[in-house]
Design a protein around this motif. Structure first.
Motif, PDB file in Angstrom:
ATOM      1  N   GLU A 159       0.836  -1.210   0.000  1.00  0.00           N
ATOM      2  CA  GLU A 159       0.000   0.000   0.000  1.00  0.00           C
ATOM      3  C   GLU A 159       0.870   1.259   0.000  1.00  0.00           C
ATOM      4  N   ALA A 160       1.967   1.213   0.745  1.00  0.00           N
ATOM      5  CA  ALA A 160       2.886   2.357   0.790  1.00  0.00           C
ATOM      6  C   ALA A 160       3.552   2.573  -0.570  1.00  0.00           C
ATOM      7  N   VAL A 161       3.905   1.483  -1.247  1.00  0.00           N
ATOM      8  CA  VAL A 161       4.482   1.583  -2.599  1.00  0.00           C
ATOM      9  C   VAL A 161       3.506   2.315  -3.514  1.00  0.00           C
ATOM     10  N   GLU A 162       2.251   1.900  -3.452  1.00  0.00           N
ATOM     11  CA  GLU A 162       1.205   2.506  -4.295  1.00  0.00           C
ATOM     12  C   GLU A 162       0.986   3.981  -3.944  1.00  0.00           C
ATOM     13  N   TYR A 163       0.959   4.290  -2.673  1.00  0.00           N
ATOM     14  CA  TYR A 163       0.667   5.649  -2.225  1.00  0.00           C
ATOM     15  C   TYR A 163       1.841   6.601  -2.457  1.00  0.00           C
ATOM     16  N   TYR A 164       3.060   6.137  -2.139  1.00  0.00           N
ATOM     17  CA  TYR A 164       4.231   7.007  -2.213  1.00  0.00           C
ATOM     18  C   TYR A 164       4.993   6.907  -3.532  1.00  0.00           C
ATOM     19  N   HIS A 165       4.652   5.951  -4.365  1.00  0.00           N
ATOM     20  CA  HIS A 165       5.349   5.751  -5.646  1.00  0.00           C
ATOM     21  C   HIS A 165       6.856   5.599  -5.434  1.00  0.00           C
ATOM     22  N   ALA A 166       7.188   4.811  -4.429  1.00  0.00           N
ATOM     23  CA  ALA A 166       8.573   4.494  -4.104  1.00  0.00           C
ATOM     24  C   ALA A 166       8.680   2.976  -4.006  1.00  0.00           C
ATOM     25  N   SER A 167       9.879   2.466  -4.196  1.00  0.00           N
ATOM     26  CA  SER A 167      10.076   1.016  -4.180  1.00  0.00           C
ATOM     27  C   SER A 167       9.984   0.458  -2.764  1.00  0.00           C
ATOM     28  N   LYS A 168       9.740  -0.843  -2.678  1.00  0.00           N
ATOM     29  CA  LYS A 168       9.702  -1.525  -1.385  1.00  0.00           C
ATOM     30  C   LYS A 168      11.023  -1.328  -0.646  1.00  0.00           C
ATOM     31  N   GLU A 169      12.126  -1.400  -1.395  1.00  0.00           N
ATOM     32  CA  GLU A 169      13.452  -1.258  -0.781  1.00  0.00           C
ATOM     33  C   GLU A 169      13.607   0.110  -0.127  1.00  0.00           C
ATOM     34  N   VAL A 170      13.188   1.156  -0.830  1.00  0.00           N
ATOM     35  CA  VAL A 170      13.299   2.512  -0.283  1.00  0.00           C
ATOM     36  C   VAL A 170      12.399   2.658   0.944  1.00  0.00           C
ATOM     37  N   ILE A 171      11.184   2.165   0.855  1.00  0.00           N
ATOM     38  CA  ILE A 171      10.244   2.290   1.976  1.00  0.00           C
ATOM     39  C   ILE A 171      10.758   1.528   3.196  1.00  0.00           C
ATOM     40  N   ASN A 172      11.174   0.293   3.013  1.00  0.00           N
ATOM     41  CA  ASN A 172      11.707  -0.482   4.141  1.00  0.00           C
ATOM     42  C   ASN A 172      12.947   0.172   4.740  1.00  0.00           C
ATOM     43  N   MET A 173      13.833   0.660   3.881  1.00  0.00           N
ATOM     44  CA  MET A 173      15.055   1.314   4.364  1.00  0.00           C
ATOM     45  C   MET A 173      14.704   2.516   5.225  1.00  0.00           C
ATOM     46  N   ARG A 174      13.757   3.327   4.755  1.00  0.00           N
ATOM     47  CA  ARG A 174      13.397   4.536   5.488  1.00  0.00           C
ATOM     48  C   ARG A 174      12.658   4.220   6.796  1.00  0.00           C
ATOM     49  N   ILE A 175      11.815   3.219   6.793  1.00  0.00           N
ATOM     50  CA  ILE A 175      11.157   2.799   8.041  1.00  0.00           C
ATOM     51  C   ILE A 175      12.213   2.343   9.043  1.00  0.00           C
ATOM     52  N   ASN A 176      13.192   1.595   8.560  1.00  0.00           N
ATOM     53  CA  ASN A 176      14.244   1.087   9.444  1.00  0.00           C
ATOM     54  C   ASN A 176      15.156   2.189   9.967  1.00  0.00           C
ATOM     55  N   VAL A 177      15.665   3.053   9.080  1.00  0.00           N
ATOM     56  CA  VAL A 177      16.645   4.062   9.532  1.00  0.00           C
ATOM     57  C   VAL A 177      16.017   5.159  10.380  1.00  0.00           C
ATOM     58  N   THR A 178      14.710   5.364  10.251  1.00  0.00           N
ATOM     59  CA  THR A 178      14.045   6.363  11.099  1.00  0.00           C
ATOM     60  C   THR A 178      13.585   5.765  12.427  1.00  0.00           C
ATOM     61  N   GLY A 179      13.672   4.450  12.542  1.00  0.00           N
ATOM     62  CA  GLY A 179      13.199   3.785  13.756  1.00  0.00           C
ATOM     63  C   GLY A 179      11.699   3.930  13.931  1.00  0.00           C
ATOM     64  N   ALA A 180      10.988   4.035  12.821  1.00  0.00           N
ATOM     65  CA  ALA A 180       9.543   4.311  12.862  1.00  0.00           C
ATOM     66  C   ALA A 180       8.766   3.304  13.680  1.00  0.00           C
ATOM     67  N   ARG A 181       9.055   2.018  13.526  1.00  0.00           N
ATOM     68  CA  ARG A 181       8.298   0.999  14.272  1.00  0.00           C
ATOM     69  C   ARG A 181       8.474   1.157  15.779  1.00  0.00           C
ATOM     70  N   LYS A 182       9.727   1.299  16.198  1.00  0.00           N
ATOM     71  CA  LYS A 182      10.003   1.470  17.635  1.00  0.00           C
ATOM     72  C   LYS A 182       9.372   2.742  18.167  1.00  0.00           C
ATOM     73  N   ARG A 183       9.464   3.801  17.393  1.00  0.00           N
ATOM     74  CA  ARG A 183       8.932   5.089  17.833  1.00  0.00           C
ATOM     75  C   ARG A 183       7.409   5.049  17.978  1.00  0.00           C
ATOM     76  N   ILE A 184       6.739   4.385  17.061  1.00  0.00           N
ATOM     77  CA  ILE A 184       5.277   4.283  17.134  1.00  0.00           C
ATOM     78  C   ILE A 184       4.883   3.373  18.301  1.00  0.00           C
ATOM     79  N   LEU A 185       5.604   2.262  18.489  1.00  0.00           N
ATOM     80  CA  LEU A 185       5.307   1.359  19.605  1.00  0.00           C
ATOM     81  C   LEU A 185       5.506   2.022  20.967  1.00  0.00           C
ATOM     82  N   SER A 186       6.466   2.938  21.051  1.00  0.00           N
ATOM     83  CA  SER A 186       6.780   3.568  22.348  1.00  0.00           C
ATOM     84  C   SER A 186       5.846   4.726  22.681  1.00  0.00           C
ATOM     85  N   ARG A 187       4.969   5.074  21.769  1.00  0.00           N
ATOM     86  CA  ARG A 187       4.047   6.211  22.042  1.00  0.00           C
ATOM     87  C   ARG A 187       2.962   5.819  23.014  1.00  0.00           C
TER      88      ARG A 187
END
Length: 187
Positions: A159-187
């Motif tokens: 869904e993110a690929v479709e919405y952002y018009h970016a590759s899976k690799e770019v999306i996964n890389m950015r989720i990982n390097v921003t720590g998005a999962r951990k940050r959302i879980l810690s809220r």
């Protein structure tokens, strides 16, 4: 993959600031998709598809668009002080977005041109410039806020690929390097 890139102090924060700044200039929300072609137009950087050179250098165009498609992605060409991006339009649209974002990053960061080839005929390659563009390009496509938005809304990667018009690799890389999962879980 070669060793981890070492960036100058504050570079990653600067890249995130650019992603926010250009979205604001284009009237977009911090988490909104950013079209690299729209950004290039905003920055007055013309983008030319490789196929447009079909009449001038037909064999070379055919080689890079049909025979060895992976050998050429994009390049910034200078005409005086004007930057022009030439990109391989035979790549998938998602790959083109990454290629163009990478080249736009060189412009944003005001990377200066190098001779294309050294005295031995090998391609000149400024590793610091390439590392910076490899970081900023994906940050433009998937801002820190976009990575958090993807995780917070429960968007699948497809869904993110479709919405952002970016590759899976770019999306996964950015989720990982921003720590998005951990940050959302810690809220």
């Amino acid at each position: 993959m070669p060793g981890k890139a070492k960036f100058r102090r504050g570079f990653k924060k600067e890249a995130s600031a650019y992603a926010r700044e250009f979205r604001a200039e284009l009237g977009l929300k911090p988490h909104a998709p950013l079209c690299p072609w729209q950004l290039a137009e905003h920055l007055a950087i013309p983008i030319v598809p490789l196929s447009e050179f079909q009449n001038e250098i037909s064999e070379e165009v055919r080689y890079f668009t049909e025979k060895d498609i992976k050998s050429f992605s994009a390049i910034t060409v200078f005409y005086g002080i004007q930057r022009i991006i030439v990109h391989n339009d035979a790549h998938s649209r998602l790959r083109q977005a990454s290629n163009v974002s990478h080249e736009i990053s060189h412009g944003i960061l005001q990377h200066q041109p190098d001779e294309v080839f050294n005295e031995c005929g090998c391609r000149n390659f400024n590793q610091e410039y390439e590392d910076e563009a490899n970081w900023l390009g994906p940050a433009l496509l998937i801002s820190e806020e976009a990575a958090l938005h993807i995780v917070q809304t429960g968007m699948t990667i497809d869904e993110a690929v479709e919405y952002y018009h970016a590759s899976k690799e770019v999306i996964n890389m950015r989720i990982n390097v921003t720590g998005a999962r951990k940050r959302i879980l810690s809220r």
